[in-house]
Design a protein around this motif. Structure first.
Motif, PDB file in Angstrom:
ATOM      1  N   THR A   1       8.447  -8.447  81.729  1.00  0.00           N
ATOM      2  CA  THR A   1       7.516  -9.414  81.145  1.00  0.00           C
ATOM      3  C   THR A   1       7.488  -9.304  79.623  1.00  0.00           C
ATOM      4  O   THR A   1       7.320 -10.312  78.934  1.00  0.00           O
ATOM      5  CB  THR A   1       6.103  -9.227  81.710  1.00  0.00           C
ATOM      6  N   GLU A   2       7.696  -8.103  79.116  1.00  0.00           N
ATOM      7  CA  GLU A   2       7.672  -7.912  77.663  1.00  0.00           C
ATOM      8  C   GLU A   2       8.920  -8.468  76.967  1.00  0.00           C
ATOM      9  O   GLU A   2       8.994  -8.448  75.732  1.00  0.00           O
ATOM     10  CB  GLU A   2       7.493  -6.437  77.299  1.00  0.00           C
ATOM     11  N   ASP A   3       9.887  -8.961  77.725  1.00  0.00           N
ATOM     12  CA  ASP A   3      11.036  -9.644  77.133  1.00  0.00           C
ATOM     13  C   ASP A   3      10.743 -11.109  76.840  1.00  0.00           C
ATOM     14  O   ASP A   3      11.581 -11.799  76.237  1.00  0.00           O
ATOM     15  CB  ASP A   3      12.256  -9.552  78.059  1.00  0.00           C
ATOM     16  N   THR A   4       9.584 -11.584  77.264  1.00  0.00           N
ATOM     17  CA  THR A   4       9.207 -12.965  77.001  1.00  0.00           C
ATOM     18  C   THR A   4       9.141 -13.211  75.500  1.00  0.00           C
ATOM     19  O   THR A   4       8.441 -12.520  74.769  1.00  0.00           O
ATOM     20  CB  THR A   4       7.850 -13.284  77.633  1.00  0.00           C
ATOM     21  N   ALA A   5       9.922 -14.183  75.040  1.00  0.00           N
ATOM     22  CA  ALA A   5      10.000 -14.462  73.605  1.00  0.00           C
ATOM     23  C   ALA A   5      10.898 -15.665  73.363  1.00  0.00           C
ATOM     24  O   ALA A   5      11.626 -16.109  74.263  1.00  0.00           O
ATOM     25  CB  ALA A   5      10.567 -13.253  72.850  1.00  0.00           C
ATOM     26  N   MET A   6      10.849 -16.153  72.135  1.00  0.00           N
ATOM     27  CA  MET A   6      11.848 -17.105  71.672  1.00  0.00           C
ATOM     28  C   MET A   6      13.012 -16.272  71.141  1.00  0.00           C
ATOM     29  O   MET A   6      12.803 -15.361  70.329  1.00  0.00           O
ATOM     30  CB  MET A   6      11.281 -17.991  70.575  1.00  0.00           C
TER      31      MET A   6
ATOM     32  N   GLY B   1       2.681 -14.522  69.207  1.00  0.00           N
ATOM     33  CA  GLY B   1       1.719 -13.807  68.387  1.00  0.00           C
ATOM     34  C   GLY B   1       2.243 -12.561  67.709  1.00  0.00           C
ATOM     35  O   GLY B   1       1.472 -11.797  67.115  1.00  0.00           O
ATOM     36  N   LYS B   2       3.572 -12.346  67.781  1.00  0.00           N
ATOM     37  CA  LYS B   2       4.151 -11.146  67.177  1.00  0.00           C
ATOM     38  C   LYS B   2       5.214 -11.516  66.153  1.00  0.00           C
ATOM     39  O   LYS B   2       5.625 -12.668  66.041  1.00  0.00           O
ATOM     40  CB  LYS B   2       4.743 -10.253  68.266  1.00  0.00           C
ATOM     41  N   GLY B   3       5.682 -10.530  65.428  1.00  0.00           N
ATOM     42  CA  GLY B   3       6.706 -10.751  64.425  1.00  0.00           C
ATOM     43  C   GLY B   3       8.101 -10.754  65.016  1.00  0.00           C
ATOM     44  O   GLY B   3       8.297 -10.587  66.228  1.00  0.00           O
TER      45      GLY B   3
END
Length: 120
Positions: A87-92, A42-44
């Motif tokens: 947890t905030e490192d969760t990403a593609m 959901g983020k850029g």
């Protein structure tokens, strides 16, 4: 044909580690800067780290001291060591080829990405 293929993502608990790799082909790897860029749900896009042709490294403040970028020009491989994951490192996570030797944020090729999920 330029190809960038990421691997190494997965599910890890907070505080854990992962090592991402990006296998490059179709161009003279040592002549180009390469970056890691991530996109959380959901983020850029967020730039994470980069390494230029002279092996100088750069990091976003959010990952400085926790992530380490490296390259092996003999193997045409870029790596990103992720330690002390949050947890905030969760990403593609994507590797992106710069248009030249130096880092300018001008990407002309991207990999397909590898998912990193940090969760307990």
């Amino acid at each position: 044909e330029v190809q960038l293929v990421e691997s190494g993502g997965g599910l890890v608990q907070p505080g854990g580690s992962l090592r991402l790799s990006c296998a490059a082909s179709g161009f003279t790897f040592s002549d180009y800067a390469i970056s890691w860029v991530r996109q959380a749900p959901g983020k850029g896009l967020e730039w994470v780290s980069a390494i230029n042709g002279a092996f100088s490294t750069y990091y976003a403040d959010s990952v400085k001291g926790r992530f380490t970028i490296s390259r092996d020009n003999a193997k045409n491989t870029l790596s990103l060591q992720l330690n002390s994951l949050k947890t905030e490192d969760t990403a593609m996570y994507y590797c992106a080829k710069e248009s030249g030797y130096w880092i300018r944020g001008e990407y002309n090729y991207w990999g397909q990405g590898t998912q990193v999920t940090v969760s307990s």
